[in-house]
Enzyme design. Structure first.
Site, PDB file in Angstrom:
ATOM      1  N   GLU A   1       0.794  -1.235   0.000  1.00 23.43           N
ATOM      2  CA  GLU A   1       0.000   0.000   0.000  1.00 23.43           C
ATOM      3  C   GLU A   1       0.829   1.289   0.000  1.00 23.43           C
ATOM      4  O   GLU A   1       0.821   2.055   0.986  1.00 23.43           O
ATOM      5  CB  GLU A   1      -0.971   0.003   1.181  1.00 23.43           C
ATOM      6  CG  GLU A   1      -1.915  -1.185   1.177  1.00 23.43           C
ATOM      7  CD  GLU A   1      -3.032  -1.087   2.211  1.00 23.43           C
ATOM      8  OE1 GLU A   1      -2.960  -0.202   3.078  1.00 23.43           O
ATOM      9  OE2 GLU A   1      -3.973  -1.884   2.134  1.00 23.43           O
TER      10      GLU A   1
ATOM     11  N   GLU B   1      -5.156  -8.608   0.622  1.00 19.18           N
ATOM     12  CA  GLU B   1      -5.792  -8.310   1.915  1.00 19.18           C
ATOM     13  C   GLU B   1      -7.268  -8.047   1.689  1.00 19.18           C
ATOM     14  O   GLU B   1      -7.653  -7.406   0.697  1.00 19.18           O
ATOM     15  CB  GLU B   1      -5.205  -7.043   2.570  1.00 19.18           C
ATOM     16  CG  GLU B   1      -3.865  -7.257   3.221  1.00 19.18           C
ATOM     17  CD  GLU B   1      -3.320  -5.989   3.866  1.00 19.18           C
ATOM     18  OE1 GLU B   1      -4.104  -5.138   4.329  1.00 19.18           O
ATOM     19  OE2 GLU B   1      -2.085  -5.859   3.886  1.00 19.18           O
TER      20      GLU B   1
END
Ligand code: FCB
Length: 453
Positions: A176, A362
């Site tokens: 991320e 995720e």
């Protein structure tokens, strides 16, 4: 509004390919604890958490799940759930204690033993190299805003991939980058806690560059390596059908999604966003964009929630704002629950970028868990979130998106960054006083799903 319907068990493992990857994800700082063991030095999160007001419950990752000592028990849980893969991250401050120093063998040994432990339990190790715990000594020289950090990351990648590459085949460079850059350097809610748009964009560029320069290093060190990156991506909706809101959504998409996907897939930074950035635009060297566009083996998608975007002329530079859409189902964090958003996002990525293979690296939810008198945690909402997102993933596959695996966030309740221990995302409950683990209903559902033949 919270919908509490019980979702029927009409999803079967055999609805997915035989070689589908089924895992859970974790990250080092969120679970390991043991921050002064084995030669580990300070990370930006140790420093950030020590400043009053930064972490909601005043806590830190100093203890976390004590996974540094308890990892065999935690990997046993992974095996018991029936996972065939486990995604974890490497703590950089365990591997290098300074710039140009020799690698710390104790740190590498720790991960090497753990990788052996995974393989013994039938868990394919998936390494994330950077999940936000930058060594503090690098931050003191400017952190990711300093181009020299790119070189340090490549050296770190080299050391880890040389040591683990005989057994680890799946590599994720960064987790991320949006959060690294924006939460860490624009809104300041994550370490290092800075608030400057220009810094955030420069950080972003260096993170992407470090990704691009590390991929060939991993490939040189690891025979048969599969290398990718995990991005936090969002499905977006305009607040209304007005052209102003639709345009605002496009601008928001520019920084949220396209700013990462475009350069990774060879298009450079989106011109419309660069223009809006003005003087805050990053310094880019001539060969950088080619390096960032190195072909990948897969794209990791972290999906949690969609966003609704409104036009807001006063909110510079994007002149847009994310609004809380009324009457949505939400998790305890306030994140909108939208499995359809996941399907739409995956279709959009496939259509616009053709990434080849996608893994959901995720996906998960936080709710306020209650421990029953008999010690069980019947987290019906988390279980339903999981089932509904697996359905959504199956729908995307049905529409031709090549999703090859799913990693639930997370194996364990853990240190949830600025929220401390107030947000539980685990399929396994952790009592942070006693360190006792209890698999929740959601985890038992995942286990039954994975073991159903
Ligand atoms: C993601 C992070 C992960 C965890 C989940 C809830 O953005 O990658 O570490 O905090 O959110």
């Amino acid at each position: 509004m919270t919908i509490q319907t019980d979702t029927p068990f009409n999803l079967k493992r055999r609805d997915f390919a035989n070689d589908f990857v089924w895992g859970c994800s974790t990250s080092a700082y969120q679970i390991e604890g043991a921050i002064a063991e084995g030669g580990r030095v300070e990370s930006i999160w140790d420093k950030f958490a020590a400043q009053p007001g930064n972490i909601r419950d005043g806590s830190s990752g100093a203890q976390a799940c004590d996974h540094y000592r308890r990892w065999p028990e935690d990997l046993d849980i992974g095996k018991e759930l029936g996972l065939n893969a486990y995604r974890f991250s490497i703590s950089w401050p365990r591997i290098f204690s300074g710039v140009g120093t020799s690698q710390n063998e104790a740190g590498l040994d720790f991960y090497s033993r753990m990788v052996d432990g995974m393989l013994e339990r039938g868990l394919d190790p998936w390494v994330t190299l950077y999940h936000w715990d930058l060594p503090q000594y690098l931050q003191e020289q400017g952190g990711w805003a300093n181009r020299a950090t790119v070189d340090a990351f490549v050296a770190f990648t080299d050391a880890v991939s040389r040591r683990l590459g005989d057994r680890v085949k799946n590599w994720i460079t960064h987790n991320e980058p949006w959060c690294t850059a924006m939460h860490g350097n624009l809104d300041g809610v994550h370490a290092p806690g800075l608030k400057d748009f220009g810094t955030a964009l420069q950080v972003c560029h260096h993170v992407l560059l470090s990704h691009g320069l590390s991929v060939p290093v991993i490939r040189a060190n690891v025979p048969d390596a599969k290398v990718g990156i995990a991005l936090s991506l969002h499905h977006l909706r305009p607040a209304t059908e007005s052209q102003d809101d639709i345009d605002a959504m496009f601008r928001h998409d520019g920084l949220r999604n396209r700013w990462f996907l475009d350069p990774l897939y060879g298009r450079g930074y989106p011109a419309d966003v660069l223009q809006l950035c003005g003087d805050a635009a990053p310094v880019i060297h001539p060969a950088d964009m080619d390096a960032i566009a190195v072909p990948l083996d897969f794209l990791g998608v972290n999906y949690y929630f969609p966003e609704v975007v409104k036009n807001d002329p006063d909110n510079l530079p994007l002149r847009s704002r994310v609004i809380a859409f009324p009457d949505c189902e939400r998790t305890a964090f306030g994140w909108e629950v939208s499995p359809e958003g996941m399907t739409a996002l995956l279709q959009r990525i496939q259509r616009d970028y053709h990434p080849g293979i996608i893994y959901i690296t995720e996906n998960g939810s936080t709710y306020d868990d209650v421990v029953n008198e008999d010690g069980a945690i019947d987290d019906v909402q988390r279980k339903n979130y999981l089932i509904r997102h697996l359905h959504a993933m199956r729908d995307a596959i049905g529409h031709g998106v090549n999703v090859k695996g799913y990693f639930a966030w997370s194996l364990l309740d853990n240190f949830e960054w600025a929220e401390g221990y107030l947000r539980r995302f685990g399929l396994t409950y952790v009592n942070f006083q006693t360190q006792k683990r209890t698999v929740k209903l959601s985890g038992r559902w995942y286990r039954d799903f994975l073991n159903h033949r």
